[in-house]
Write a protein that holds these residues in place. Structure first.
Motif, PDB file in Angstrom:
ATOM      1  N   VAL A   1       0.804  -1.228   0.000  1.00  0.00           N
ATOM      2  CA  VAL A   1       0.000   0.000   0.000  1.00  0.00           C
ATOM      3  C   VAL A   1       0.831   1.270   0.000  1.00  0.00           C
ATOM      4  CG1 VAL A   1      -2.010  -1.108   1.001  1.00  0.00           C
ATOM      5  CG2 VAL A   1      -0.323  -0.033   2.519  1.00  0.00           C
TER       6      VAL A   1
ATOM      7  N   LEU B   1      -9.164  -2.829   9.861  1.00  0.00           N
ATOM      8  CA  LEU B   1      -9.198  -2.028   8.645  1.00  0.00           C
ATOM      9  C   LEU B   1     -10.545  -2.290   7.968  1.00  0.00           C
ATOM     10  CD1 LEU B   1      -7.546  -0.230   6.656  1.00  0.00           C
ATOM     11  CD2 LEU B   1      -6.896  -2.331   5.499  1.00  0.00           C
ATOM     12  N   PRO B   2     -11.382  -1.274   7.878  1.00  0.00           N
ATOM     13  CA  PRO B   2     -12.688  -1.528   7.269  1.00  0.00           C
ATOM     14  C   PRO B   2     -12.542  -1.712   5.766  1.00  0.00           C
ATOM     15  CG  PRO B   2     -12.429   0.805   7.802  1.00  0.00           C
ATOM     16  CD  PRO B   2     -11.194   0.119   8.271  1.00  0.00           C
TER      17      PRO B   2
ATOM     18  N   HIS C   1     -10.647   7.917   4.417  1.00  0.00           N
ATOM     19  CA  HIS C   1      -9.396   8.577   4.004  1.00  0.00           C
ATOM     20  C   HIS C   1      -8.993   9.668   4.981  1.00  0.00           C
ATOM     21  CE1 HIS C   1      -9.241   7.229  -0.488  1.00  0.00           C
ATOM     22  NE2 HIS C   1      -8.691   6.361   0.332  1.00  0.00           N
TER      23      HIS C   1
ATOM     24  N   ASP D   1      -6.459   8.154   6.666  1.00  0.00           N
ATOM     25  CA  ASP D   1      -5.402   7.672   5.778  1.00  0.00           C
ATOM     26  C   ASP D   1      -5.449   6.151   5.621  1.00  0.00           C
ATOM     27  OD1 ASP D   1      -1.776   7.676   5.691  1.00  0.00           O
ATOM     28  OD2 ASP D   1      -3.202   8.204   4.118  1.00  0.00           O
ATOM     29  N   LEU D   2      -6.629   5.590   5.699  1.00  0.00           N
ATOM     30  CA  LEU D   2      -6.733   4.136   5.554  1.00  0.00           C
ATOM     31  C   LEU D   2      -6.672   3.759   4.077  1.00  0.00           C
ATOM     32  CD1 LEU D   2      -9.553   3.393   8.144  1.00  0.00           C
ATOM     33  CD2 LEU D   2      -7.071   3.411   8.475  1.00  0.00           C
ATOM     34  N   ASP D   3      -6.111   2.589   3.811  1.00  0.00           N
ATOM     35  CA  ASP D   3      -6.080   2.070   2.442  1.00  0.00           C
ATOM     36  C   ASP D   3      -7.378   1.305   2.233  1.00  0.00           C
ATOM     37  OD1 ASP D   3      -2.980   1.846   3.560  1.00  0.00           O
ATOM     38  OD2 ASP D   3      -3.229   2.758   1.586  1.00  0.00           O
TER      39      ASP D   3
END
Lengths: 393, 358, 459
Positions: free
Chosen positions: B15, B205-206, B239, B242-244
């Motif tokens: 990522v 992590l959703p 976001h 800052d999640l992928d």
């Protein structure tokens, strides 16, 4: 047959300690040092008597825990305790240290806190690449040592005395090298334990006494070798059987730490070592192509490195060379508990040497002695035996 | 043979546009984990610790790269008032949507402006399924969260909305009452965001799943009008952290693949679409996840699976932004173990990159 | 900008998420590392939740300062691994500097587009992740337990996933820590490309000669960097590099003073600030901006009497950074606060004398290093601060098997007792775990009780 009997070693040691007491009472200074990086030539030339302090045991290490934590180097702890218990340590008028590993670097401070003795700490760059600034700095440090020691002894410095000391210790090293090469034969003419004892005597005795002793031992070995060559070999019995050939390497192995050596020699021959109280103490010669102080600086800077130096590739080269020359079949890698510089190298050493390695560690307590015995016995059994023609001495 | 990287390290490199040691391995195990562990499905999706333990066991056996916390896409709709029944050997089934018509939904929403799914209560047998999810996340995170990413599947607003209204009424509304659909979507978007906040705090992590937005249900124009904007809103929220973001739409996404990057998703998980086509369409913009056919996984032989997976992986590795080898959708409950093992073997064999070894 | 810091407080992980919800998107979009770039991936104002999801599990146990400046700090610090990879992607040179903790980074930063970083700092990763992954990796390469947690750096090198393979590795060793020297040695064997640099022993009365010696060492470092970059280092470049480093050090000094004398910042954030002097978390420009932000927050708090820590808390001096950040939180939760620290990085905190030629100025700070001299000298560094800030007790934290800890601890404790008669607590930090182990907890609690009763008796 022993080249030098235990009783003889004991006698020489006892007599020398008595002699040191007498010489000291007459005003001469006894300067103790621990590390192989201390230039004993400078101590000698300054008019003092250099004696290496390389003894350790459990009782003294427990005494040392008044000053250091339990997880400090057992040798350093024992050193502190020895000042309370060992007559040789108690004879010293001053001490010279070289900063080597973390533990040794702080030992002078611990000693200073405990004893009211002048302590000289010499800075040797840990980095072993002989860049000019490093050699120059070490030479400057040796000049400071020289000045400090001449202050202590009250004698004027004379380069001539330094040249004499260099000559004497070069000869001692050459004789030790020659004696050590008797381990190369099949079977070895001299035992590993004898080599270690002889080396220990060489740093206790005066240069002249050491040269005399080593010359005598060398002659005994010559005679033994001659006898062996001319002895009849009964063809019906076949050639003599040879024991497994092992090397011992690792942290400082003190003069009085002999249990593992005895266990090994009950079944194998210690034909080489990579110890600062063995081969590394006497390897090489000081070459006088520059001024004597620079020559000493270069020699000691470039010694076969202790594992703490960076990089320490030359140590591995030397190990591999010895293994080949002496036909070593297995290595006993003996380290002290908490001796990081040597313990960290264990895995890499195994990978590099490509012969069986037995790792053992200890703290002088002897707590695991029976377990150790079993492990050593099993290790030696796996090595097997070689049948080879006699080697040359 | 142990690998140099943990799954977390591997995914972490992917990522940030770095090349890992191999493609991450992601058969969507989900409820299959219950089958693997011999646990009744109802126990799996009603007890958080059971769900997590099944996931951990399955993962331990197969050495895959993710933990999946998920049962089915009705969890949000249920929390918002739709009724589900819980068969012992099947996943929850929608029995009664909350509203019969879109107008009924609209009338309710105009009266109440703050849906709070985190306080929604649905008892069986005394635990809400939100709490099951969160408990499962917590358990898995504490057990293995340092080494393996924990994924929590969040039903997308559009999928949730469809389960809040009678199906026929909803589908007709797409044509007749778009403004009511959009109003409902605003509600379910807020619900999805609220739920995902809990999941984020729990350490997972959703990932956004929107199966009811596939080509089987929507035309590309309808996707763009209804599903995409609400997906984007949820993704924009994630976001902020800052999640992928993974967007998974199973079924046929051939018609919408080029639109999916506009949601902002960082990784797009595909199912019934030619992988090469997906690569060509979006490979420069997003990382691709997919897409081994789950029927083949269930019914083919191990040898055939290995051969086909290898081809898939060799193709997917060429994705310029990065690739995760996965099944197109959830692994069917009856999939033989040896088939899954074949899948795993093939991915690990074919999925290696040039990575330094010591 | 509509966002305002709330009343200062130490808040939990969950409370940060609540607070983060109030931060507008424009603020998140504003802060980027490697300015003036504005790529979406270079944003860093993210809450602890983000990093916890990606494995930093320990963040859930900690307490944080609730200022926006602190949020910037945490986002920036936690982002560092990614930043290093992005640096490489942008074409910058990534230079590993090991062992000397501060001086070499100043030289590296003087070259354009060179990013220094200390793999040493990855010793926190096992604690941040509550994980043995890196420690196990180090064990497989030959460094097992009963050694310093800095062995995690070796594990990180082996993995290639915590930072990019450096363009150059500078390894400083000498009068430094054996455990870490062992790590460096194994890194050298692993990578085959380490440039060794000497850190000399500090001996009384020999400063000028040792500085000259060090300058010669640094010339070799400069040559290596010039060969790598194709750029010659001019006096102006080095001066600028030193000036930038000093700016960071001055800001840090002021922040330490405010935190330790006035309690306007918690110990955890202050510790991160101190360690920022090593290599600025791989972006000196943005780190400087963060420090400026923190400083303005701290000064505002002081001016308005808004303290985050109770000024009546017990005052503690702490020697050697606790590997586990939870210990600092624990102490503050029990109504104590740090007023003096000696975190083995004195060389990074010392201001570089700009009146000296560049390399000589840097060399002087190297010689002022925490470990270069005697333990008594190190103890004095702490005693000076402890006296100024009226510390009531000293905590000495170490690591079982850590070589300098084993030799120094008793010597330091002895010296402190002789020179500044206050109670001392020594303990070893336990391996990474979710909470402070019971024994350590009991010992700290008992120690604080002793300090409380001493205070009562005095008053």
């Amino acid at each position: 047959m022993a080249i030098i009997a235990d009783s003889e070693i004991e006698r020489l040691r006892r007599e020398r300690i008595e002699e040191l007491k007498r010489i000291r009472s007459e005003g001469q200074k006894v300067v103790g040092y621990i590390c192989q990086y201390v230039p004993v030539e400078i101590i000698q030339a300054a008019g003092a008597i250099g004696v290496r302090l390389a003894r350790a045991d459990y009782l003294s290490s427990l005494l040392g825990e008044q000053f250091l934590r339990a997880d400090a180097c057992p040798f350093c702890k024992s050193c502190l305790g020895k000042f309370e218990t060992d007559p040789l340590y108690q004879l010293t008028d001053a001490l010279v240290f070289v900063n080597t590993c973390d533990m040794m670097r702080r030992l002078p401070e611990a000693v200073g806190a405990q004893k009211n003795l002048p302590v000289f700490q010499v800075y040797l760059p840990r980095n072993s690449e002989p860049c000019l600034n490093r050699i120059e700095e070490f030479e400057r440090q040796l000049a400071l040592l020289r000045d400090g020691l001449t202050n202590l002894t009250g004698r004027n410095w004379d380069d001539h005395r330094l040249l004499t000391a260099i000559k004497d210790y070069n000869l001692i090293r050459a004789l030790l090298t020659r004696i050590d090469s008797a381990r190369q034969t099949l079977p070895p003419l001299v035992k590993g334990s004898e080599i270690l004892d002889i080396v220990a005597l060489s740093w206790l005795l005066s240069p002249k006494q050491a040269i005399d002793l080593l010359t005598e031992v060398s002659q005994r070995l010559n005679a033994l070798n001659l006898r062996r060559k001319t002895e009849d070999i009964n063809p019906e019995l076949g050639p003599p059987s040879f024991r497994p050939r092992v090397m011992i390497a690792g942290s400082i192995l003190t003069e009085d730490d002999r249990e593992v050596i005895q266990m090994l020699e009950a079944q194998a021959d210690i034909v080489a070592d990579e110890l600062c109280t063995g081969v590394r103490f006497f390897a090489g010669q000081i070459e006088l192509d520059k001024g004597p102080l620079r020559a000493i600086a270069r020699f000691y800077f470039n010694r076969i490195p202790c594992a703490y130096r960076r990089p320490n590739d030359l140590l591995y080269e030397h190990l591999q060379q010895l293994i080949q020359e002496r036909r070593v079949q297995g290595v006993i890698y003996k380290t002290l508990l908490y001796c990081d510089p040597w313990r960290f190298e264990a895995k890499h050493l195994r990978q590099m040497l490509k012969i069986p390695v037995l790792e053992i560690d200890g703290d002088y307590s002897g707590a695991n002695i029976e377990q150790l015995r079993t492990r050593i016995e099993a290790f030696i059994e796996t090595l097997g035996q070689h049948q080879e023609a006699d080697g040359e001495f | 043979m142990s690998e140099i990287l943990t799954p977390r390290e591997r995914f972490g490199l992917l990522v940030i546009d770095e090349v890992p040691d191999r493609v991450p391995l992601f058969p969507l195990l989900t409820s299959y984990a219950a089958t693997y562990s011999g646990v009744p499905l109802r126990d799996y999706y009603t007890t958080g610790e059971t769900m997590a333990r099944c996931q951990l066991q399955a993962r331990e056996f197969l050495q895959t790269d993710f933990i999946s916390i998920f049962s089915e896409v009705g969890i949000l709709a249920e929390a918002l008032g739709s009724e589900f029944i819980y068969p012992e050997d099947d996943l929850p089934i929608l029995s009664r949507p909350r509203w019969r018509t879109l107008q009924e939904a609209s009338d309710h929403l105009q009266k109440c402006s703050n849906p709070d799914p985190s306080s929604a209560i649905r008892h069986f047998p005394g635990q809400t399924r939100f709490r099951v999810y969160l408990k499962a996340i917590d358990y898995a995170y504490e057990a293995i969260g340092d080494r393996v990413p924990i994924l929590a599947y969040i039903p997308a607003p559009f999928t949730t909305a469809q389960q809040l209204v009678e199906p026929e009424a909803f589908l007709l509304g797409l044509l007749d009452s778009p403004e009511l659909i959009l109003q409902l979507l605003k509600y379910t978007t807020e619900a999805a965001i609220s739920f995902s906040r809990l999941v984020i705090r729990a350490g997972a992590l959703p990932i956004l799943v929107d199966p009811l937005a596939s080509g089987s249900v929507l035309s590309p124009e309808q996707y763009q009008q209804f599903a995409l904007p609400s997906e984007k809103m949820v993704i924009d929220y994630w976001h902020r952290y800052d999640l992928d973001v993974v967007l998974h739409i199973c079924g046929d996404t051939t018609g919408i693949i080029s639109l999916m990057p506009a949601t902002g998703a960082d990784l797009v998980s595909v199912d019934k679409i030619d992988l090469e086509q997906a690569l060509t369409a979006v490979g420069e913009q997003v990382r691709l996840i997919g897409n081994f056919d789950t029927s083949d996984l269930w019914l083919a032989t191990p040898a055939v699976i290995e051969e086909q997976v290898e081809k898939m992986v060799l193709s997917g590795k060429g994705c310029p932004r990065g690739y995760v080898a996965a099944t197109g959708c959830e692994v069917p409950l009856a999939t033989p173990r040896e088939n899954l093992m074949a899948f795993v073997r093939a991915v690990k064999r074919a999925g290696g990159y040039d990575y330094p070894k010591h | 900008m509509s966002y305002q810091d709330p009343q200062p407080a130490r808040i939990t992980f969950e409370q940060w998420d609540e607070l983060f919800a109030r931060i507008p998107d424009e603020l998140i979009d504003r802060f980027h590392y490697f300015p003036p770039n504005s790529f979406s991936w270079s944003k860093y104002l993210f809450p602890p939740q983000t990093f916890a999801i990606y494995g930093a599990r320990h963040l859930r146990r900690l307490k944080f300062d609730n200022s926006l400046a602190s949020l910037r700090l945490w986002g920036f610090v936690n982002n560092e691994s990614e930043r290093l990879f992005r640096a490489r992607q942008m074409g910058k040179r990534v230079i590993a500097v090991m062992g000397d903790l501060g001086p070499l980074a100043v030289i590296v930063n003087s070259f354009p587009d060179c990013i220094p970083f200390y793999p040493d700092c990855w010793w926190w990763t096992p604690f941040a992740m509550e994980s043995k992954v890196l420690l196990d990796a180090a064990a497989s390469l030959g460094i097992g337990e009963a050694t310093c947690f800095s062995r995690a750096a070796l594990g990180a090198f082996a993995k290639h996933s915590y930072f990019p393979d450096p363009d150059l590795i500078l390894a400083a060793t000498g009068a430094s820590c054996d455990d870490y020297s062992g790590v460096e040695s194994l890194v050298a064997k692993l990578t085959g490309r380490v440039k060794w640099v000497e850190t000399p022993l500090r001996l009384s009365g020999q400063n000028e000669q040792l500085i000259r010696f060090l300058v010669a060492e640094y010339h070799r470092v400069v040559s290596a960097l010039e060969d790598l970059t194709g750029t010659r280092l001019t006096g102006t470049m080095l001066k600028d590099g030193i000036r930038r480093a000093n700016r960071v050090r001055h800001l840090t000094s002021r922040l330490r003073q405010l935190a330790y004398q006035h309690g306007v910042l918690p110990a955890l954030e202050t510790m991160m600030v101190e360690f920022g002097c090593l290599h600025y978390y791989s972006d000196i420009t943005e780190w400087t901006a963060i420090l400026e932000h923190l400083l303005s927050t701290a000064e505002f708090r002081l001016k308005n009497g808004l303290l985050v820590l109770n000024p009546e808390s017990l005052r503690i001096a702490w020697l050697t950074p606790p590997a586990d950040p939870l210990l600092l939180c624990f102490v503050e939760d029990h109504n104590a606060r740090l007023v003096a620290t000696e975190y083995v990085i004195n060389q990074a905190l010392s201001i570089i004398d700009e009146s000296l030629p560049g390399l000589a100025g840097i060399a002087r700070t190297t010689l002022a290093g925490s470990l270069n001299g005697t333990s008594a000298q190190r103890a004095e560094l702490l005693i000076t601060q402890a006296r100024t800030n009226q510390a009531e007790g000293v905590i000495v934290s170490g690591i079982l098997g850590g070589s300098h800890c084993a030799m120094e601890s008793k010597l330091i404790a002895q010296h402190i007792k002789q020179r500044h008669n206050i109670p001392i607590l020594e303990f070893d930090v336990a391996p990474p775990a979710k909470e402070v182990d019971r024994q350590t907890r009991t010992r700290i609690e008992a120690f604080l009780e002793v300090l409380r009763s001493r205070r009562c008796q005095k008053s």
